[in-house]
Scaffold this active site. Structure first.
Site, PDB file in Angstrom:
ATOM      1  N   GLN A 111      51.684  70.596 -10.097  1.00 51.18           N
ATOM      2  CA  GLN A 111      52.609  69.614  -9.511  1.00 51.18           C
ATOM      3  C   GLN A 111      53.446  68.969 -10.612  1.00 51.18           C
ATOM      4  O   GLN A 111      54.317  68.160 -10.336  1.00 51.18           O
ATOM      5  CB  GLN A 111      51.830  68.523  -8.777  1.00 51.18           C
ATOM      6  CG  GLN A 111      50.998  69.039  -7.624  1.00 51.18           C
ATOM      7  CD  GLN A 111      50.077  67.946  -7.093  1.00 51.18           C
ATOM      8  OE1 GLN A 111      50.500  67.069  -6.355  1.00 51.18           O
ATOM      9  NE2 GLN A 111      48.818  67.984  -7.494  1.00 51.18           N
ATOM     10  N   VAL A 113      56.128  68.583 -13.671  1.00 49.27           N
ATOM     11  CA  VAL A 113      57.488  69.085 -13.863  1.00 49.27           C
ATOM     12  C   VAL A 113      57.793  69.221 -15.353  1.00 49.27           C
ATOM     13  O   VAL A 113      58.943  69.405 -15.751  1.00 49.27           O
ATOM     14  CB  VAL A 113      58.512  68.133 -13.191  1.00 49.27           C
ATOM     15  CG1 VAL A 113      58.313  68.116 -11.676  1.00 49.27           C
ATOM     16  CG2 VAL A 113      58.408  66.705 -13.741  1.00 49.27           C
ATOM     17  N   ASP A 114      56.747  69.107 -16.196  1.00 50.73           N
ATOM     18  CA  ASP A 114      56.967  68.911 -17.635  1.00 50.73           C
ATOM     19  C   ASP A 114      56.944  70.174 -18.494  1.00 50.73           C
ATOM     20  O   ASP A 114      57.110  70.083 -19.712  1.00 50.73           O
ATOM     21  CB  ASP A 114      55.958  67.892 -18.179  1.00 50.73           C
ATOM     22  CG  ASP A 114      54.506  68.316 -17.951  1.00 50.73           C
ATOM     23  OD1 ASP A 114      54.226  69.535 -17.889  1.00 50.73           O
ATOM     24  OD2 ASP A 114      53.653  67.422 -17.847  1.00 50.73           O
ATOM     25  N   HIS A 129      56.530  71.314  -7.768  1.00 52.93           N
ATOM     26  CA  HIS A 129      57.537  70.256  -7.601  1.00 52.93           C
ATOM     27  C   HIS A 129      58.763  70.446  -8.497  1.00 52.93           C
ATOM     28  O   HIS A 129      59.497  69.493  -8.754  1.00 52.93           O
ATOM     29  CB  HIS A 129      56.906  68.882  -7.850  1.00 52.93           C
ATOM     30  CG  HIS A 129      55.933  68.481  -6.782  1.00 52.93           C
ATOM     31  ND1 HIS A 129      54.909  67.576  -6.975  1.00 52.93           N
ATOM     32  CD2 HIS A 129      55.818  68.889  -5.485  1.00 52.93           C
ATOM     33  CE1 HIS A 129      54.228  67.440  -5.848  1.00 52.93           C
ATOM     34  NE2 HIS A 129      54.751  68.222  -4.934  1.00 52.93           N
ATOM     35  N   SER A 199      45.957  62.801  -7.979  1.00 49.44           N
ATOM     36  CA  SER A 199      45.450  61.693  -7.176  1.00 49.44           C
ATOM     37  C   SER A 199      45.082  62.150  -5.762  1.00 49.44           C
ATOM     38  O   SER A 199      44.478  61.397  -5.010  1.00 49.44           O
ATOM     39  CB  SER A 199      46.502  60.594  -7.108  1.00 49.44           C
ATOM     40  OG  SER A 199      47.707  61.123  -6.607  1.00 49.44           O
ATOM     41  N   ASN A 223      38.593  64.625 -12.586  1.00 44.39           N
ATOM     42  CA  ASN A 223      39.481  63.456 -12.593  1.00 44.39           C
ATOM     43  C   ASN A 223      38.779  62.291 -13.286  1.00 44.39           C
ATOM     44  O   ASN A 223      37.559  62.207 -13.273  1.00 44.39           O
ATOM     45  CB  ASN A 223      39.846  63.063 -11.152  1.00 44.39           C
ATOM     46  CG  ASN A 223      41.109  62.215 -11.083  1.00 44.39           C
ATOM     47  OD1 ASN A 223      41.206  61.153 -11.700  1.00 44.39           O
ATOM     48  ND2 ASN A 223      42.098  62.691 -10.338  1.00 44.39           N
ATOM     49  N   ALA A 241      40.436  65.231 -18.525  1.00 44.27           N
ATOM     50  CA  ALA A 241      40.665  66.669 -18.404  1.00 44.27           C
ATOM     51  C   ALA A 241      40.596  67.349 -19.774  1.00 44.27           C
ATOM     52  O   ALA A 241      40.056  68.453 -19.909  1.00 44.27           O
ATOM     53  CB  ALA A 241      42.029  66.920 -17.762  1.00 44.27           C
TER      54      ALA A 241
HETATM   55  P1  NAD Z   1      49.407  60.684  -9.955  1.00 44.63           P
HETATM   56  O1  NAD Z   1      50.131  59.924 -10.995  1.00 44.63           O
HETATM   57  O2  NAD Z   1      49.495  60.263  -8.559  1.00 44.63           O
HETATM   58  O3  NAD Z   1      47.846  60.728 -10.315  1.00 44.63           O
HETATM   59  C1  NAD Z   1      47.352  61.089 -11.551  1.00 44.63           C
HETATM   60  C2  NAD Z   1      45.865  61.348 -11.431  1.00 44.63           C
HETATM   61  O4  NAD Z   1      45.384  61.775 -12.691  1.00 44.63           O
HETATM   62  C3  NAD Z   1      45.043  60.110 -11.037  1.00 44.63           C
HETATM   63  O5  NAD Z   1      44.165  60.477  -9.996  1.00 44.63           O
HETATM   64  C4  NAD Z   1      44.278  59.763 -12.323  1.00 44.63           C
HETATM   65  O6  NAD Z   1      42.995  59.237 -12.059  1.00 44.63           O
HETATM   66  C5  NAD Z   1      44.180  61.104 -12.998  1.00 44.63           C
HETATM   67  N1  NAD Z   1      44.111  61.066 -14.460  1.00 44.63           N
HETATM   68  C6  NAD Z   1      44.769  60.245 -15.305  1.00 44.63           C
HETATM   69  N2  NAD Z   1      44.486  60.560 -16.581  1.00 44.63           N
HETATM   70  C7  NAD Z   1      43.611  61.604 -16.545  1.00 44.63           C
HETATM   71  C8  NAD Z   1      42.944  62.380 -17.533  1.00 44.63           C
HETATM   72  N3  NAD Z   1      43.124  62.154 -18.835  1.00 44.63           N
HETATM   73  N4  NAD Z   1      42.144  63.379 -17.104  1.00 44.63           N
HETATM   74  C9  NAD Z   1      41.940  63.618 -15.785  1.00 44.63           C
HETATM   75  N5  NAD Z   1      42.536  62.917 -14.813  1.00 44.63           N
HETATM   76  C10 NAD Z   1      43.360  61.926 -15.184  1.00 44.63           C
HETATM   77  O7  NAD Z   1      49.834  62.192 -10.135  1.00 44.63           O
HETATM   78  P2  NAD Z   1      49.906  63.403  -9.117  1.00 44.63           P
HETATM   79  O8  NAD Z   1      48.693  63.463  -8.269  1.00 44.63           O
HETATM   80  O9  NAD Z   1      50.257  64.560  -9.936  1.00 44.63           O
HETATM   81  O10 NAD Z   1      51.132  63.048  -8.125  1.00 44.63           O
HETATM   82  C11 NAD Z   1      52.333  62.479  -8.522  1.00 44.63           C
HETATM   83  C12 NAD Z   1      53.565  63.383  -8.535  1.00 44.63           C
HETATM   84  O11 NAD Z   1      54.335  62.973  -9.636  1.00 44.63           O
HETATM   85  C13 NAD Z   1      53.293  64.833  -8.811  1.00 44.63           C
HETATM   86  O12 NAD Z   1      53.763  65.523  -7.737  1.00 44.63           O
HETATM   87  C14 NAD Z   1      54.089  65.226 -10.041  1.00 44.63           C
HETATM   88  O13 NAD Z   1      55.086  66.146  -9.716  1.00 44.63           O
HETATM   89  C15 NAD Z   1      54.804  64.001 -10.461  1.00 44.63           C
HETATM   90  N6  NAD Z   1      54.585  63.645 -11.875  1.00 44.63           N
HETATM   91  C16 NAD Z   1      54.642  64.608 -12.841  1.00 44.63           C
HETATM   92  C17 NAD Z   1      54.424  64.281 -14.167  1.00 44.63           C
HETATM   93  C18 NAD Z   1      54.471  65.383 -15.210  1.00 44.63           C
HETATM   94  O14 NAD Z   1      55.124  66.380 -14.998  1.00 44.63           O
HETATM   95  N7  NAD Z   1      53.750  65.240 -16.320  1.00 44.63           N
HETATM   96  C19 NAD Z   1      54.157  62.969 -14.523  1.00 44.63           C
HETATM   97  C20 NAD Z   1      54.123  61.997 -13.524  1.00 44.63           C
HETATM   98  C21 NAD Z   1      54.335  62.366 -12.194  1.00 44.63           C
END
Ligand code: NAD
Ligand code: ZN
Length: 254
Positions: A111, A113-114, A129, A199, A223, A241
């Site tokens: 999910q 986008v990075d 996404h 999440s 998680n 993770a």
């Molecule tokens: P979210 O922000 O809703 O949830 C992040 C989840 O990761 C949480 O449940 C949290 O407890 C967990 N988490 C945080 N740090 C962690 C770690 N070190 N190890 C394991 N788990 C950890 O993100 P989501 O569920 O991906 O949904 C949000 C949407 O936002 C996604 O669809 C995504 O496309 C987008 N998004 C992408 C990025 C990216 O590309 N890096 C960043 C932010 C949001």
């Protein structure tokens, strides 16, 4: 002797159970969310650092926000693109890269986008996404990959002059048909689904967990905290993770 807390022992047992199941698996799908990239310094949407100028991501990553204020939305994307450009894959990404070689059949649904999974070397993946470095015209069929910072915001389409937008899926928008289809196909076929750092509230990705369970697949969750899916899955491993996944891979190579 250093006392080991019960939690650590339980986490270790969960990892061993996961390794035991995965050693027999011939088809594995990994689904990742923003948590996988948190240890690379990229803020998640719902965690610390997710806020930008006091806006919640749900107020910016929508077609309505873009229609109202495209410059503001683009400024937020430029801020995120800058963080992402500087980021490197972390041990979680490399463990998932190793998994691609460890299983006869493997697929990654991210999910994120990075681009960090690709940077780590994964090739069998779909970006559910979209990708933050891709952009598309809001009017015509123009699309491109644009890595550099934009001179002016919003950037304009070189073909028709209208606004370009990030080629990502915003809240309230459908997942592209081909992306959904390939993801569903792998969920249907897999033996094990590993859900990492998501999440489990953003649909339809979150529903893959319940669909997989309904089809009798084994689901493993990794998680930092419990999620709405935790009660549903077979094994829920609580931790970072970047620490848990390398231990699983280590166990698989043993
Ligand atoms: P979210 O922000 O809703 O949830 C992040 C989840 O990761 C949480 O449940 C949290 O407890 C967990 N988490 C945080 N740090 C962690 C770690 N070190 N190890 C394991 N788990 C950890 O993100 P989501 O569920 O991906 O949904 C949000 C949407 O936002 C996604 O669809 C995504 O496309 C987008 N998004 C992408 C990025 C990216 O590309 N890096 C960043 C932010 C949001
Ligand atoms: Zn155009």
């Amino acid at each position: 002797m250093i006392p080991v807390s019960k939690t650590n022992i339980l986490i270790k047992m969960d990892i061993e159970r996961a390794v035991h199941i995965l050693k027999r698996a011939r088809y594995v799908v990994v689904m990742t969310g923003a948590g996988v990239s948190a240890e690379s310094g990229i803020p998640t949407f719902r965690g610390e650092g997710g806020l930008w100028r006091n806006y919640r991501p749900e107020e910016l990553a929508t077609p309505y926000a873009f229609a109202r204020n495209p410059k503001l939305v683009w400024e937020w994307y430029e801020w995120r693109r800058e963080i992402i450009r500087r980021a490197e894959p972390n041990p979680a990404h490399y463990a998932i890269r190793d998994m691609e070689d460890l299983f006869e059949n493997f697929f990654l649904i991210t999910q994120n986008v990075d681009d960090l999974h690709r940077k780590a070397g994964n090739r069998k993946l779909v970006e559910f996404h979209g990708n933050i470095f891709r952009e598309k015209c809001t009017v015509c069929d123009f699309r491109r990959v644009h890595y550099e910072k934009h001179e002016t915001l919003p950037p304009l389409c070189p073909q028709c002059g209208n606004f370009l937008r990030p080629d990502v899926v915003w809240f309230g928008e459908p997942i592209p048909h081909d992306v959904l289809e390939i993801s569903e196909r792998h969920i249907l076929r897999t033996e094990v689904l590993i859900s990492v750092g998501t999440s489990a509230v953003v649909q339809p990705a979150a529903s893959f967990i319940s669909i997989a369970k309904g089809l009798g697949k084994t689901v493993i969750e990794v998680n930092l905290t419990p999620t709405p899916a935790t009660g549903l899955v077979d094994i829920s491993i609580q931790g970072k993770a970047g620490e848990i996944l390398p231990k699983i891979v280590e166990g698989l190579k043993r």
